[in-house]
Scaffold this motif. Structure first.
Motif, short mmCIF file in Angstrom:
data_model
loop_
_atom_site.label_atom_id
_atom_site.label_comp_id
_atom_site.label_asym_id
_atom_site.label_seq_id
_atom_site.Cartn_x
_atom_site.Cartn_y
_atom_site.Cartn_z
N LEU A 146 42.48 39.64 45.99
CA LEU A 146 42.30 41.34 45.31
C LEU A 146 43.64 40.90 44.43
CD1 LEU A 146 42.10 42.63 48.24
CD2 LEU A 146 40.34 42.23 47.22
N TYR A 147 44.72 41.04 44.15
CA TYR A 147 45.56 40.89 43.10
C TYR A 147 45.41 40.73 41.67
CZ TYR A 147 49.41 40.10 40.63
OH TYR A 147 50.46 39.43 38.96
N TYR A 148 44.35 39.77 41.68
CA TYR A 148 44.31 39.00 40.68
C TYR A 148 42.44 39.98 40.14
CZ TYR A 148 46.80 34.74 40.24
OH TYR A 148 47.63 33.65 40.40
N LEU A 149 42.47 40.76 40.85
CA LEU A 149 40.60 41.34 41.14
C LEU A 149 41.34 42.31 40.35
CD1 LEU A 149 38.16 40.44 43.33
CD2 LEU A 149 38.07 39.99 40.88
N VAL A 150 42.48 43.37 41.00
CA VAL A 150 42.48 44.72 40.80
C VAL A 150 43.85 45.16 39.90
CG1 VAL A 150 43.95 46.47 42.15
CG2 VAL A 150 42.43 45.00 43.68
N SER A 151 44.50 44.05 39.98
CA SER A 151 45.85 44.06 38.14
C SER A 151 45.71 42.95 37.37
CB SER A 151 47.11 43.19 39.31
OG SER A 151 46.99 41.80 39.03
N ARG A 152 45.23 42.66 37.45
CA ARG A 152 44.48 41.08 35.96
C ARG A 152 43.42 41.87 35.08
NH1 ARG A 152 47.97 37.81 34.48
NH2 ARG A 152 49.90 38.09 35.72
N HIS A 153 42.24 41.39 36.45
CA HIS A 153 40.72 41.82 35.73
C HIS A 153 39.70 43.02 35.81
CE1 HIS A 153 39.90 37.47 37.77
NE2 HIS A 153 41.29 37.82 36.55
N THR A 154 41.09 44.02 36.04
CA THR A 154 40.47 45.30 35.66
C THR A 154 40.83 46.14 33.79
OG1 THR A 154 42.32 46.24 36.98
CG2 THR A 154 40.32 46.27 37.97
N ARG A 155 41.60 45.50 34.14
CA ARG A 155 42.48 45.45 32.53
C ARG A 155 40.98 44.86 31.42
NH1 ARG A 155 48.21 45.58 31.49
NH2 ARG A 155 49.06 46.59 33.89
N LEU A 156 40.87 43.67 31.53
CA LEU A 156 39.77 43.09 30.56
C LEU A 156 38.16 44.53 30.87
CD1 LEU A 156 38.80 41.30 28.38
CD2 LEU A 156 37.65 40.10 30.61
N ALA A 157 38.13 44.68 32.39
CA ALA A 157 36.86 45.46 32.55
C ALA A 157 37.14 46.74 31.77
CB ALA A 157 36.67 45.80 34.50
#
Length: 373
Positions: A21-32
């Motif tokens: 969840l950390y990777y999804l929320v803190s990082r991948h949302t930046r690209l989204a």
């Protein structure tokens, strides 16, 4: 004892869930949420050198090089390093030079006592270039539009020394092509998101730009010249910072290439790529390892709990929650990266992806490659 073991494994499962969840929320949302520049390409006037290292690429040069030489850009040169080719590359390049004045060819001949590699070839190409701003790609790549150079060059504003582009594979039939495209977009999601968080760690040599002054101030590839691969990701890993690196994701800037068609060629390519990961900075190795290992353990324990019937509903519920969150975030990313059709493969390919990361991570740790072509 058995109950304690089950409880310990379930705690580990939940920890892996939290890490994912950390990777999804803190990082991948930046690209989204990244806003891609729209409208016509900006009017950029800086001189640019496009550099391509090619070994036995006669067919690809004939098919793809004209699309680069015909770019809609006012001031550029294209340097092709013909690296010890023994096919018809010489003849193809000679014919193209007659048609396109911006094309410059640097030829390397085979020497019995001195074996060259891609980094040596690129170094010669960089030295032969006349411009400060360099854009790199490969002979088997074709730009998505005539504005590829414009889109990449427009990012060289004050302080920017590295531009990370995106290079998808051309969609075709078959399992290898589909999974390769999925793995490519997952990799891109990771390194592009990381760059947006101010922690760039790699780039792809099929679509990468940086300045000549950065290359020479960093002594080129000297620190990893002994490694066959890494002309792109190791160079970026060592020299990219939050202040000198940006990403470019306008669809006109994409650089398309064909995926491998056989398992043998795909395996050889991935083994070569994975072999350089152990040379990344420690913080980046830890970041990538946590993602790879936590994802792998998450799926292994999920399958184990479902088989054993230990808290199956809770385990499945956490998996479904993660999948829904992934789908919501990846829907925007996959659409941005021209691969929305791959979202349907997410439940199955995500499992394979984490198995692939761990398997090839081990292979890359113990095996060495001795040639780049």
């Amino acid at each position: 004892m058995e109950t304690y073991l089950h409880d310990a494994l379930f705690i580990l499962f939940q920890l892996c869930f939290i890490v994912q969840l950390y990777y999804l929320v803190s990082r991948h949302t930046r690209l989204a949420g990244f806003k891609t520049a729209e409208g016509p390409p900006p009017q950029v006037m800086i001189p640019v050198s496009v550099i391509i290292s090619a070994r036995n690429e006669a067919r690809n040069l004939q098919e793809n090089l004209p699309a680069i030489l015909e770019q809609n850009y006012p001031d550029f040169e294209v340097i092709v390093i013909n690296d010890c080719s023994y096919d018809a590359s010489d003849e193809v390049l000679e014919d193209l030079q007659k048609q396109y004045p911006p094309l410059k060819v640097v030829t390397i001949t085979e020497h019995d006592r001195f074996k060259t590699g891609k980094k040596f070839a690129l170094t010669l190409g960089i030295k032969a270039s006349k411009n400060e701003y360099l854009i790199f790609t490969d002979a088997d790549c074709k730009p998505a539009s005539e504005n590829w150079i414009s889109r990449m060059a427009a990012n060289f504003t004050s302080g920017v020394q590295i531009v990370l582009g995106y290079s998808p594979y051309i969609k075709a039939g078959g399992f290898i092509n589909t999974f390769t495209r999925f793995e490519t977009i997952k990799t891109a999601t990771s390194y592009l998101s990381s760059a947006l968080t101010g922690d760039p760690y790699m780039g792809i040599g099929r679509n990468l730009a940086y300045t000549k002054s950065l290359f020479f101030s960093a002594k080129g590839f000297a620190s990893h010249m002994h490694v066959i691969s890494g002309d792109d990701d190791l160079f970026v890993n060592q020299h990219a910072t939050a202040d000198n690196t940006v990403i470019e994701l306008n669809p006109e800037s994409f650089m398309f290439t064909e995926a491998k068609t056989t398992f043998k060629s795909w395996f050889k390519q991935k083994k070569r790529h994975m072999g350089v990961g152990k040379l990344y900075k420690n913080q980046h190795r830890r970041m990538l390892s946590f993602d790879a290992i936590s994802g792998f353990i998450f799926y292994i324990l999920l399958i184990l709990f479902l088989i054993l019937g230990y808290e199956p509903l809770l385990a499945l519920g956490l998996c479904v929650f993660r999948l829904i969150l992934q789908a919501a975030i990846y829907n925007r990313i996959f659409k941005k990266l021209d691969a929305k059709d791959l979202l349907w493969y997410l439940p199955f390919f995500d499992i394979l992806y984490y198995m692939y990361l761990n398997v090839f991570g081990l292979i890359g740790t113990f095996l060495k490659t001795t040639q780049w072509k």
